[in-house]
Design an enzyme around this catalytic site. Structure first.
Site, PDB file in Angstrom:
ATOM      1  N   HIS A 132       0.823  -1.195   0.000  1.00  0.00           N
ATOM      2  CA  HIS A 132       0.000   0.000   0.000  1.00  0.00           C
ATOM      3  C   HIS A 132       0.862   1.251   0.000  1.00  0.00           C
ATOM      4  O   HIS A 132       1.947   1.288   0.593  1.00  0.00           O
ATOM      5  CB  HIS A 132      -0.902   0.035   1.228  1.00  0.00           C
ATOM      6  N   CYS A 187       0.370   2.772  -4.674  1.00  0.00           N
ATOM      7  CA  CYS A 187      -0.438   3.926  -5.058  1.00  0.00           C
ATOM      8  C   CYS A 187       0.081   5.191  -4.409  1.00  0.00           C
ATOM      9  O   CYS A 187       0.583   5.186  -3.290  1.00  0.00           O
ATOM     10  CB  CYS A 187      -1.889   3.734  -4.641  1.00  0.00           C
TER      11      CYS A 187
END
Length: 306
Positions: A132, A187
């Protein structure tokens, strides 16, 4: 000249530090047992040519986090970690893996400190990260959108995020003439979304879930390239306003950027070519993410991960 003597001559020439054109000329003359006028001219043309840069040692830290808990788990990051490790080892890198619980904030930073501390001039360190990412607000006036990016380690809930000043503090200690390469398949912005069939999960963690209490400086191109940092190359999974896909490709989960970037390496591209090929492959496959390359201009036409 027999094969053993030929191999011996070749080894001695290389051991003496001759660059490749000189080695080949040495072997040619050795095989013909005579020196022709053109050989003399060729040898004289080599005089004064700078030797090729030394081939230094190669280190890699490959990080992958699938298990975050709280409904935030991913599926393809460990596969990415294994895939990058295999690729880098095939290229002569000594690679260490940190996965899931082992990819804690403390372990990531300690491993980077140890590896950067080993670097000497001519050495290379690759740090690959699959997991993440998140984007938080910052008071930094140099950020046009008022946001910075960061990595999310497995223990982010109690230990916090990987901040850019943490990375900069480590990278600035690297020896002059060394090189650091960061491959970040995560991301920078977006939302935690999933396709109806569960085939794609975006690798973004909402800042509120990450529990960011204040806006520290996070990972950014600017932060890992101060004037006293060694040559740094950064390939990120997407642009700041996009998300990186955790996708089901070829019967298994992986990062879309990692999958297509690894495939593109088979063509032995330069950094510039590798970036363009990866972007094109992602678009052709229907992924809405645009990997970003930050690379010194002088290195863009050099072989990627050579």
């Amino acid at each position: 000249m027999n094969d053993n003597l030929l191999q011996f001559s070749s080894a001695i020439a290389r051991a003496c530090g001759l660059h490749e054109p000189a080695v080949q000329l040495w072997l040619k003359v050795s095989m013909q047992n005579d020196v022709m006028p053109e050989d003399v001219a060729a040898a004289q043309a080599l005089v004064g040519q700078p030797p090729p840069p030394p081939q230094g040692r190669k280190f890699a830290l490959c990080i992958g986090v699938n298990r975050y808990g709280g409904g935030n788990d991913l599926k393809g990051c460990l596969n990415d970690c294994h895939d990058w490790t295999a690729e880098l080892r095939s290229r002569g890198f000594t690679a260490v893996q940190l996965m899931d619980a082992a990819a804690s904030r403390a372990n990531i930073l300690a491993s980077l400190r140890e590896m950067v501390g080993k670097l000497a001039s001519g050495d290379t360190l690759v740090a690959s990260y699959s997991g993440h990412g998140t984007q938080i607000r910052t008071n930094d006036p140099t950020e046009p959108d008022g946001k910075d990016e960061c990595w999310v380690p497995s223990d982010f809930g109690r230990a916090g995020l990987i901040r850019d000043n943490d990375l900069a503090d480590i990278f600035t200690t690297a020896a002059a003439g060394s090189q650091i390469i960061v491959l970040s398949d995560s991301c920078n912005s977006g939302s935690m979304t999933r396709d109806a069939d569960g085939a794609v999960v975006n690798r973004f963690l909402d800042p509120e879930i990450a529990g960011v209490a204040e806006p520290p400086d996070m990972l950014s191109e600017r932060a890992i390239k101060p004037r006293d940092v060694p040559s740094v190359i950064l390939l990120s999974g997407c642009a700041d306003h996009e998300t990186s896909a955790d996708a089901h490709i070829g019967g298994r989960y992986c990062g879309a950027m990692s999958y297509h970037a690894l495939a593109a390496l088979n063509a032995k591209p330069t950094w510039e070519q590798w970036h363009r090929m990866t972007v094109a492959a992602l678009r052709q496959a229907g992924f809405r993410q645009t990997p970003q390359l930050t690379c010194p201009e002088a290195l863009r036409n050099e072989r990627a991960l050579a």
